[in-house]
Design a protein around this motif. Structure first.
Motif, PDB file in Angstrom:
ATOM      1  N   TYR A 261       0.836  -1.205   0.000  1.00 40.92           N
ATOM      2  CA  TYR A 261       0.000   0.000   0.000  1.00 40.92           C
ATOM      3  C   TYR A 261       0.869   1.253   0.000  1.00 40.92           C
ATOM      4  N   GLY A 262       1.895   1.250   0.814  1.00 40.04           N
ATOM      5  CA  GLY A 262       2.786   2.392   0.849  1.00 40.04           C
ATOM      6  C   GLY A 262       3.456   2.638  -0.492  1.00 40.04           C
ATOM      7  N   ALA A 263       3.797   1.557  -1.193  1.00 40.09           N
ATOM      8  CA  ALA A 263       4.430   1.694  -2.508  1.00 40.09           C
ATOM      9  C   ALA A 263       3.497   2.360  -3.521  1.00 40.09           C
ATOM     10  N   MET A 264       2.196   2.234  -3.312  1.00 39.94           N
ATOM     11  CA  MET A 264       1.223   2.879  -4.203  1.00 39.94           C
ATOM     12  C   MET A 264       1.073   4.378  -3.929  1.00 39.94           C
ATOM     13  N   GLY A 265       1.529   4.811  -2.759  1.00 39.32           N
ATOM     14  CA  GLY A 265       1.325   6.199  -2.375  1.00 39.32           C
ATOM     15  C   GLY A 265       0.338   6.383  -1.243  1.00 39.32           C
ATOM     16  N   VAL A 266      -0.019   5.274  -0.568  1.00 40.55           N
ATOM     17  CA  VAL A 266      -0.917   5.333   0.585  1.00 40.55           C
ATOM     18  C   VAL A 266      -0.116   5.728   1.824  1.00 40.55           C
ATOM     19  N   HIS A 267      -0.710   6.591   2.671  1.00 39.15           N
ATOM     20  CA  HIS A 267      -0.039   7.043   3.888  1.00 39.15           C
ATOM     21  C   HIS A 267      -0.561   6.360   5.150  1.00 39.15           C
ATOM     22  N   GLN A 268      -1.854   6.007   5.155  1.00 39.79           N
ATOM     23  CA  GLN A 268      -2.413   5.347   6.333  1.00 39.79           C
ATOM     24  C   GLN A 268      -3.360   4.244   5.897  1.00 39.79           C
ATOM     25  N   ILE A 269      -3.316   3.138   6.617  1.00 35.13           N
ATOM     26  CA  ILE A 269      -4.199   2.019   6.324  1.00 35.13           C
ATOM     27  C   ILE A 269      -5.141   1.796   7.499  1.00 35.13           C
ATOM     28  N   GLN A 270      -6.374   1.445   7.169  1.00 39.12           N
ATOM     29  CA  GLN A 270      -7.348   1.074   8.189  1.00 39.12           C
ATOM     30  C   GLN A 270      -7.448  -0.443   8.188  1.00 39.12           C
ATOM     31  N   VAL A 271      -7.180  -1.035   9.347  1.00 44.80           N
ATOM     32  CA  VAL A 271      -7.132  -2.489   9.447  1.00 44.80           C
ATOM     33  C   VAL A 271      -8.356  -3.008  10.197  1.00 44.80           C
ATOM     34  N   ARG A 272      -8.696  -4.248   9.923  1.00 44.87           N
ATOM     35  CA  ARG A 272      -9.795  -4.919  10.616  1.00 44.87           C
ATOM     36  C   ARG A 272      -9.390  -6.365  10.851  1.00 44.87           C
ATOM     37  N   PHE A 273      -9.585  -6.827  12.067  1.00 45.30           N
ATOM     38  CA  PHE A 273      -9.138  -8.162  12.453  1.00 45.30           C
ATOM     39  C   PHE A 273     -10.313  -9.118  12.587  1.00 45.30           C
ATOM     40  N   ARG A 274     -10.196 -10.296  12.008  1.00 48.47           N
ATOM     41  CA  ARG A 274     -11.164 -11.354  12.267  1.00 48.47           C
ATOM     42  C   ARG A 274     -10.954 -11.863  13.693  1.00 48.47           C
ATOM     43  N   CYS A 275     -12.046 -11.963  14.444  1.00 45.21           N
ATOM     44  CA  CYS A 275     -11.920 -12.369  15.841  1.00 45.21           C
ATOM     45  C   CYS A 275     -13.245 -12.924  16.334  1.00 45.21           C
ATOM     46  N   ARG A 276     -13.183 -13.747  17.373  1.00 44.71           N
ATOM     47  CA  ARG A 276     -14.371 -14.398  17.914  1.00 44.71           C
ATOM     48  C   ARG A 276     -14.803 -13.817  19.254  1.00 44.71           C
ATOM     49  N   SER A 277     -14.041 -12.873  19.776  1.00 44.85           N
ATOM     50  CA  SER A 277     -14.365 -12.288  21.074  1.00 44.85           C
ATOM     51  C   SER A 277     -13.583 -11.000  21.241  1.00 44.85           C
ATOM     52  N   ARG A 278     -13.983 -10.219  22.242  1.00 42.62           N
ATOM     53  CA  ARG A 278     -13.209  -9.015  22.551  1.00 42.62           C
ATOM     54  C   ARG A 278     -11.790  -9.386  22.946  1.00 42.62           C
ATOM     55  N   THR A 279     -11.630 -10.454  23.704  1.00 45.22           N
ATOM     56  CA  THR A 279     -10.299 -10.874  24.142  1.00 45.22           C
ATOM     57  C   THR A 279      -9.399 -11.166  22.957  1.00 45.22           C
ATOM     58  N   GLU A 280      -9.949 -11.878  21.962  1.00 50.68           N
ATOM     59  CA  GLU A 280      -9.153 -12.191  20.775  1.00 50.68           C
ATOM     60  C   GLU A 280      -8.825 -10.928  19.988  1.00 50.68           C
ATOM     61  N   LEU A 281      -9.771 -10.007  19.900  1.00 56.76           N
ATOM     62  CA  LEU A 281      -9.517  -8.760  19.183  1.00 56.76           C
ATOM     63  C   LEU A 281      -8.426  -7.948  19.872  1.00 56.76           C
ATOM     64  N   VAL A 282      -8.496  -7.808  21.183  1.00 56.19           N
ATOM     65  CA  VAL A 282      -7.463  -7.068  21.909  1.00 56.19           C
ATOM     66  C   VAL A 282      -6.098  -7.722  21.705  1.00 56.19           C
ATOM     67  N   ASP A 283      -6.056  -9.043  21.717  1.00 58.84           N
ATOM     68  CA  ASP A 283      -4.795  -9.756  21.477  1.00 58.84           C
ATOM     69  C   ASP A 283      -4.264  -9.468  20.073  1.00 58.84           C
ATOM     70  N   GLN A 284      -5.162  -9.460  19.083  1.00 64.39           N
ATOM     71  CA  GLN A 284      -4.741  -9.160  17.711  1.00 64.39           C
ATOM     72  C   GLN A 284      -4.201  -7.733  17.593  1.00 64.39           C
ATOM     73  N   ILE A 285      -4.882  -6.797  18.220  1.00 70.71           N
ATOM     74  CA  ILE A 285      -4.427  -5.400  18.204  1.00 70.71           C
ATOM     75  C   ILE A 285      -3.039  -5.287  18.833  1.00 70.71           C
ATOM     76  N   GLU A 286      -2.850  -5.944  19.964  1.00 69.31           N
ATOM     77  CA  GLU A 286      -1.558  -5.875  20.647  1.00 69.31           C
ATOM     78  C   GLU A 286      -0.455  -6.513  19.819  1.00 69.31           C
ATOM     79  N   ARG A 287      -0.758  -7.667  19.201  1.00 68.85           N
ATOM     80  CA  ARG A 287       0.257  -8.343  18.383  1.00 68.85           C
ATOM     81  C   ARG A 287       0.590  -7.529  17.134  1.00 68.85           C
ATOM     82  N   PHE A 288      -0.430  -6.917  16.546  1.00 68.98           N
ATOM     83  CA  PHE A 288      -0.169  -6.086  15.371  1.00 68.98           C
ATOM     84  C   PHE A 288       0.707  -4.898  15.755  1.00 68.98           C
ATOM     85  N   GLY A 289       0.361  -4.235  16.860  1.00 67.92           N
ATOM     86  CA  GLY A 289       1.131  -3.071  17.276  1.00 67.92           C
ATOM     87  C   GLY A 289       2.571  -3.385  17.611  1.00 67.92           C
ATOM     88  N   SER A 290       2.808  -4.513  18.256  1.00 71.37           N
ATOM     89  CA  SER A 290       4.164  -4.848  18.690  1.00 71.37           C
ATOM     90  C   SER A 290       5.002  -5.528  17.611  1.00 71.37           C
TER      91      SER A 290
END
Length: 303
Positions: A268-297
């Motif tokens: 995306y950056g190679a195309m000229g995009v500056h920010q991406i909006q991501v969405r995680f597949r998840c089965r619970s809030r706990t799984e979503l928070v874990d995905q967010i943390e893993r993506f960030g780190s």
């Protein structure tokens, strides 16, 4: 230049196109925990959507769960520290610009200057008709509303605008936004929306266009702007799942180790995009928070 990344929050909008089953039973506490996780994980923004009322004919696909973006983002501003607050997108043509300016200027003031105001034309005819706003004229209404908002969200205590639809001066509004210039990103992928973003916006929010459509649209924006002034090009990525999922996340979902995900997203950056909006597949809030943390780190630093 690294890619920034943000997230549209779960729970606050529950269209069948993207909501996960667990969101149906979720509420404010879940929303707060996800926003706090994004704040801690270095996400650039959290986003909330805007619909006033959903007609019965669309409720099966759109649902009627759409939290008010100003109330939602103000609530989350009080429980986060640094993450920006994005309306994605506010259908500002449904309201007089002085009302919109009062709401969002107050939000920016209360949050210490963290607002990003995304705007769009809207698409639900019944919403416009119920509120007494012309649906067929919504593009022209949005064009002038953006101009009026530029004045009303500026630094002047007594903003001034004289147009065909709105005319005001000598009316003071405080508090003023904390930012000297509130970023105004224009949403939509139609030719009219792309042109509006280029000529009137500080950024562009496409509606989940496939990757192969983005380069031509980005080129159009660059050609129309021509001045080299700062401008933020966005993109909505495919659904993501960091790691190897133990359940069926769907064939369109990008999965794998952080290095593989980052390599795919850097395109995306190679195309000229500056920010991406991501969405995680998840089965619970706990799984979503874990995905967010893993993506960030693990993924974010590789972008």
């Amino acid at each position: 230049m690294s890619l920034a990344y943000g997230i549209q929050l779960p729970v606050q909008s529950q269209s069948a196109l993207y909501a996960e089953p667990w969101e149906a039973g979720a509420g404010p506490a879940d929303l707060v925990e996800v926003a706090r996780a994004a704040d801690r994980a270095g996400f650039a923004y959290v986003a909330a959507c805007d619909h006033v009322a959903i007609p019965r004919r669309l409720a099966g696909t759109m649902s009627t769960v759409w939290y008010d973006p100003v109330a939602t983002l103000a609530h989350l501003a009080a429980v986060t520290e640094r993450v920006r607050l994005l309306a994605h997108v506010a259908v500002v043509g449904l309201r007089h610009p002085l009302i919109t300016a009062k709401q969002y200027a107050t939000l920016d003031h209360l949050s210490g200057g963290r607002l990003v105001l995304g705007v769009g034309a809207g698409h639900v005819r019944e919403e416009f008709e119920a509120l007494g706003v012309g649906f067929e004229q919504r593009g022209a209404v949005l064009d002038e509303t953006i101009d009026a908002l530029r004045a009303a969200l500026g630094e002047e205590e007594y903003p001034e605008h004289h147009g065909k639809l709105f005319d005001f001066e000598g009316l003071g509004q405080r508090p003023r936004p904390a930012q000297p210039r509130v970023p105004l990103w224009v949403g939509g992928s139609s030719p009219a929306a792309v042109r509006r973003a280029a000529l009137k916006g500080d950024g562009w929010l496409p509606q989940g266009d496939p990757r192969d459509r983005l380069p031509a649209q980005i080129e159009t924006i660059a050609r129309l702007r021509g001045d080299g002034a700062p401008f933020t090009v966005g993109a909505i990525t495919e659904p993501l799942h960091v790691g190897t999922p133990a359940w069926d996340v769907g064939r369109r979902t990008l999965t794998g180790p952080p290095e593989a995900l980052a390599a795919s997203l850097r395109a995306y950056g190679a195309m000229g995009v500056h920010q991406i909006q991501v969405r995680f597949r998840c089965r619970s809030r706990t799984e979503l928070v874990d995905q967010i943390e893993r993506f960030g780190s693990d993924v974010g630093p590789l972008l």
